[in-house]
Scaffold this active site. Sequence first.
Site: not given
Lengths: 663, 663, 663
Positions: A109, A148, A304, A353, A355
């Site tokens: 990302r 972020e 978050e 996945k 997390h």
Amino acid sequence: MAGLTGIAYGADYNPEQWDPSVWRKDVELMRHAGVTLLSVGIFSWSMLEPRDSEYQFGWLDEVLGLLADAGIAVNLANATATPPPWLSAAHPEILPMLADGSRLWPGARQAFCPSSPVFRNHALRLTEAIATRYAGHPALAMWHVSNEIGGHNARCYCDVSAVAFRKWLRDRYDSIGVLNAAWGTTFWGQVYSEWDEILPPRQAASYGNPTHALDFYQFSSDECVAEYVAERDVLRKITPNIPVTTNIMPGHATFDYWSWAPELDVVAIDHYLTAARRDAHIGLSMAADTARGLAGGSPWMLMEQSTSAVNWQARNVAKQPGEMMRNSLQHVARGADSVMFFQWRSSQFGAEKYHSAMVPHAGTDTKIWREVVELGDVLGRLEEVAGTTVTADVALLFDWRSGWALDAPSHPSVDVRYADQVDAMYTALWRCGVTVDLVSPRTELSGYRLLVVPSLYIIDRDLSRRIAEFIATGGNAVVTFMSGIVDERLHLYPGPYPGALRDCLGIAVEEFFPLRAGEQVALDNGYRSSVWSELMHLDGATAVASFVDGPVVGTPAITCHRAGEGRSWYIATRLEQESLDRLIKGIVRELKIKPPIPMAAVPSGVEAVRRSGNGRSFLFLINHGDETAHIVAHGNELICDRRLAGLLALRPGACAVVAEEAS
Amino acid sequence: MAGLTGIAYGADYNPEQWDPSVWRKDVELMRHAGVTLLSVGIFSWSMLEPRDSEYQFGWLDEVLGLLADAGIAVNLANATATPPPWLSAAHPEILPMLADGSRLWPGARQAFCPSSPVFRNHALRLTEAIATRYAGHPALAMWHVSNEIGGHNARCYCDVSAVAFRKWLRDRYDSIGVLNAAWGTTFWGQVYSEWDEILPPRQAASYGNPTHALDFYQFSSDECVAEYVAERDVLRKITPNIPVTTNIMPGHATFDYWSWAPELDVVAIDHYLTAARRDAHIGLSMAADTARGLAGGSPWMLMEQSTSAVNWQARNVAKQPGEMMRNSLQHVARGADSVMFFQWRSSQFGAEKYHSAMVPHAGTDTKIWREVVELGDVLGRLEEVAGTTVTADVALLFDWRSGWALDAPSHPSVDVRYADQVDAMYTALWRCGVTVDLVSPRTELSGYRLLVVPSLYIIDRDLSRRIAEFIATGGNAVVTFMSGIVDERLHLYPGPYPGALRDCLGIAVEEFFPLRAGEQVALDNGYRSSVWSELMHLDGATAVASFVDGPVVGTPAITCHRAGEGRSWYIATRLEQESLDRLIKGIVRELKIKPPIPMAAVPSGVEAVRRSGNGRSFLFLINHGDETAHIVAHGNELICDRRLAGLLALRPGACAVVAEEAS
Amino acid sequence: MAGLTGIAYGADYNPEQWDPSVWRKDVELMRHAGVTLLSVGIFSWSMLEPRDSEYQFGWLDEVLGLLADAGIAVNLANATATPPPWLSAAHPEILPMLADGSRLWPGARQAFCPSSPVFRNHALRLTEAIATRYAGHPALAMWHVSNEIGGHNARCYCDVSAVAFRKWLRDRYDSIGVLNAAWGTTFWGQVYSEWDEILPPRQAASYGNPTHALDFYQFSSDECVAEYVAERDVLRKITPNIPVTTNIMPGHATFDYWSWAPELDVVAIDHYLTAARRDAHIGLSMAADTARGLAGGSPWMLMEQSTSAVNWQARNVAKQPGEMMRNSLQHVARGADSVMFFQWRSSQFGAEKYHSAMVPHAGTDTKIWREVVELGDVLGRLEEVAGTTVTADVALLFDWRSGWALDAPSHPSVDVRYADQVDAMYTALWRCGVTVDLVSPRTELSGYRLLVVPSLYIIDRDLSRRIAEFIATGGNAVVTFMSGIVDERLHLYPGPYPGALRDCLGIAVEEFFPLRAGEQVALDNGYRSSVWSELMHLDGATAVASFVDGPVVGTPAITCHRAGEGRSWYIATRLEQESLDRLIKGIVRELKIKPPIPMAAVPSGVEAVRRSGNGRSFLFLINHGDETAHIVAHGNELICDRRLAGLLALRPGACAVVAEEAS
């Protein structure tokens, strides 16, 4: 937040990862858990604009409709967090460049240079399309810009960044001569004759110019703010009444958040425990206090956190039963008006996945889901807490810029790390039970009783003067070594160290004597320390403790100075945590600074914070320790809905929120 | 040095970092401290030629005038140490390239490829301009070419370097076939058919060809020499009577200084302690002995050391009171005719602002300044020492090339490090108190009583023959494992190891048995060792000690062989330092090699070295230990100006220099 | 192998490194040692084709002639292992690219992109030239394609590889939509709209997409297979009756050898001890069992091992006397029909000159040479063993792909390493003495009594079904944590873990609880473990042991489930080796699985394996321990040529091969 009352509760929601059949089930579960707010669409650019200028909003229309129908508010993303593959395929020049000249390619990302006009143009066009489409949508409560920002790509060393950096420098310095003077380019023959000769501080043959680096880091931080501001301004223009924010990461050392926070309509942070640390909850408190500091004392949002383990630490230790509740209430206690998670439902694929999420892989017959439902219930009982604030007698003077400069290479010791110094000081204060504000070099200090200054390397002349004034007029300060050594250009103050604080500390440091790796020294009051020592002379101060061994045996290690109405302490070494705890406890007691509850009466590990306002006062009590605490409190305990009139027995791991009445 | 008498005293002087108002104050302080020589202008290129072909000499004229007036001699730099930003901005092709293909950009120093003709042309033009302007200046005593040449940029892997490397190879090898044979390119199918196929040994898929690497390292060293020679020759042409030098770094493993030293009019070194080591003063002695070796026994210059801490080590341990005096006298004792520092005045900015200097940040009311003045005074008393020399009975055969080859990947054990082997051997000799010459593979050996050969991996046939002759004619040798394994092309000698020394050691090593990480083995004489063992057969030698455990239990570990008139010892393992100390002490005693003073009579840590010449003899005594030493000495003690006739009590940390008379 | 009988014996032979005068001596020594097969010409490309299209075969003609005359068979290389310098000089685009965008240059070996058509064309042309010239040569016994294909260059990230990768993906996925679904590109907004947007998983800003990486690793493995197949097909066309192989490296985690092995006419492996490990011989057994698994149970070739030390490990521990014999017989015991070495004669130059060989530097009066001759003699006595096979009751389910996926970043704990889990389980079985087959996810399981499944992370629906069937019909299984978590696309199975095995294990895992670094926990049966724990519920299984401390205290750690006719055990933590040994020993005993000899009767460290076929049976006995073992055996002991009728005393370090008769 528009249309929200009480403490908002929810998560990032990524419906694009799931079949629409799951969406309806999601809404049902959300209502069961008491979810009130969701961040939607954060990574949706490649779904919303699958090809250049081709938009597909249908699926998002459907999701937002479902949520509106369910009465769940949406914190809608402008979806610019990660550009789609087609954009970098068409414009590889937007890829970030590392200091060694290599690129960061797409595949994860944030594969873009923050200064890229190509990226900016596409991002603003998308933002406008989304804002136009969903302006006035009944679910829309606030805007979530990007995600972020700069988390992985803040410091880009490419030629596009070089151009932007030069522009930034020209705005800051009147002439190339002023820049040369500020950077001290006469050292190692680096004098520039033209702006175009300046590059980002790329991989070099030896230590780079420290002021060059400091300016580049500030530029990089500012470019991320500029990215935010440009996208925010598009949203503001179309929906002037909808608040705009982005989720910042106070623990992330890359940004100068003091200059960023004023651009946010509401400060929103992400926080994740350093899970393998047994005292991770202290770090959480500091992050929350930082958020409150950034918000100028106003309530802020926890955007978050995780329900249990994350996936990106080395060993992703999961949360123990009750730990998520304690974490959540710590944030609320320290000023958060929301408790939100990444993410609603655990992914079945992709890099995160493992997390944890509100709905775990294993489903609803799980510890996590039961605690999620319980937390929703508890937050519902805290509605009145929303909007109240926290006050503190103690301020910790904190600045990301000092960390950038102090942790750079070619300094006296690699063992001196800014975060280590700050953490140690915050931990000592936390253990005293006093509430601490994290304040910036520009914060007005006069309201505080005690100012702690852990290794604040950069202190400019204005701050130097204000600290002196603060002490002279009755304030007190605790300063640790390597504070006030350089000015804002990283030029050393002339004369003995620390130039910016020498007078108000009543000392003169002649020479630094860093300790060897692992070397410990002792003080004559029984304290122990490591990392650092220095050869100091008293110039008004008195010695509180002196070194009894090490390279400067017999000289002062801790001093105290009476300057005007106030007092200042100086610590010339890296005290072991237990020694620092003792020192700070003594100073706090001496100054008669009061924690929300008398700490002497409770076992260690109890956290107590008070939020108040509108004539109400709420005492948060959280027991992180392993002994039951007996605490005097009067009022209504909101979690268990019980009346207290006297002693509350708070079991290990338990929490209480007392709507206080005068006792 | 032109116009200088006695031991020169001074520093690098960088007036461009300071306001001219400071210059006058500097001169005053210099005179107070007894400064006689300054290196000026080292990093001044971007100040002297701020744009291509535009010179600004005015400020330097003024500085040199002030110094001339004060009677302070100048070691004037040709200012080529770091090219100005405008040069690399206009010619980015001059930037050095790492083995992975990435560049080193400007921002620090030395951002140029040593083989770049663009850089060379500009550097020579500047050199000519400076030499022309200051030829005949009354302050000019010597020339300082560049600075620590190649310290960061010696090995450049760019295409320009590739062209130069091929030229170097064609000069060395008659044909591509000879190169193929020397490099052993039949291994792994690397046979070259044309010179143009050859590249620098860039990042490759597996272990590169070792001879390719060795030649590239020698080429890189030679290119740095060529840079020096080209600049020197411009200076020599214009000022034929002014000596020219550059500051080399014997501890820097990148260069073959044996081939460099003959180009220097006077050998000048920089030396910095490995400050966190408690025995850093032994490393200092070795550096000084290396400088003397490079100077062929003549006096040499200490061009840079530090008054206290530096800024570029991990933990920059500062010097204890008296340590700078001891360090300085160690250098003088071992042949230095100058004591100079980096730098005169501590910088207020830049990458090395935490590097100590003669004038520290804290000013003149400091330990450092008081010791600087004291040292100037002491050196003034040692005027007669200048020009005298040191002699030694013991030679340590040392070669940077063996280090390059032995420390390369794909060798038997990563724990075998050339510097470690040399340091251990030097330390054992230092503790015996004997004076040691560091000698090159081409040094005439006949004058020595004992030759020590620690892990000298490369021994060519000529050296092999000369060592054998040395022993046969009455010399003695101590050789450690991995010596004489390969010839100058890194080809193994055929037959049992070590091919170049097998006969004169009377042994035959069948197979290497490196030890595991941390594995220790014991010898039957109580010694302990680690890192290495090997399966050896006696072929004339006798076993001094054998392994009692480990992979070759029961076989010889240390041998002694009588070959002709002399004897040779061989050590087949990495003895722990204490064991090596005992072994070497025994050999030295057996050979009746005498240290300058009887070491048995003094506590450990006392260093004694004698300089003599012109019918005079000076005994330097330095007590690094923590007990007072009582030493028999007759003559005038110069530091305290006292007459000695018998026992001198040398306190811990103290020094003495005795102008000796026959007792 | 064509024209070979018995166990082939020999080495890589690189005559191009030596003067022709040495060749004749070599042949003499080979005959003395009983050498029967040599791999010739592996790195000869630059010798055979020194310039583009210019061939020089003369020297090879001569070598092959000498070998043919001596009756030594040749495994002739097609010499494509390393392209000559002229090829990459003319075509630098063939150089491999790392993930960070930097290149691997020539100078070592394998400096080419496996997908390069330029390389492929030149390699096939050379292959054809060699095959044409030597087809029908009397020495030619088999073909050796390239060498350790992909050992250093398997994963190339260049643009040429990108094109090939996209082609590979189009073959695998029907459409870009199917790819998007498989990769889960909706996570982090990575949805592709066109194939051309896809790149290799280069250096990115954060964690890459795991399925993207998995596919790239499989592509990279497949490209190496394709390289082999293309070269093999040229050889097959010209010499249809000569077997073709290449030396693969089962311990090298980069390849999916299950898809590679079927392309080999005979499976041939290289094996090198992890020499510093005291139990390196157990790793050898596993490598040999893997080779047998790849060969589908047929005999296979040991193409390379070392006579003693190698040169490329950190500390190249050499072999003890007898160790090479034991190593060699371990391979033969487990199905090898050849024992070959790298290389015949130790090199005098190049990167691997410290790699041991059959003829060491020190010559023939050496431990190594004597053992080489002895081994040739022993192998001569084992002629009848060739062609026989090994059978096993226990299968270890192994898959390189699970390792690629499990060891990737962003997983629950960096301490969970696939190889560690497999090694621990194999070691426990080895110590029980039972013979184990390593089997692939596609192997038919029905013949086995016990299936062990250490952390087989990827289990697709077909394998899930087949394991369930295996247990239901009477098979038994032992499964460790992180097995069956994801499907072949790395998508998590929905619901509690482990989705693919939950039912047949009778458990439901709710949440993972990785342990901290160094944290140990205890089980209620006295076992100890580390690294991992998880919160498990019994769903049919019973608890064998539970955690008595750690984060999930009181919950099951080891379970057993009866499912249909069989039983399954599950281990939810990383047991210390001793605990795992005890558990596995108990299960093996309970299932009455018999090792070749009763292990209870022999001291630890004894290895016993049986090869049989053609009505014959050979019991291999190897004592790695330090006690004499007394073993009941009946028949002819072939090594010492002695008749056994009862008890054999096998000394520490000794080997025996018994041609068995019914007792």
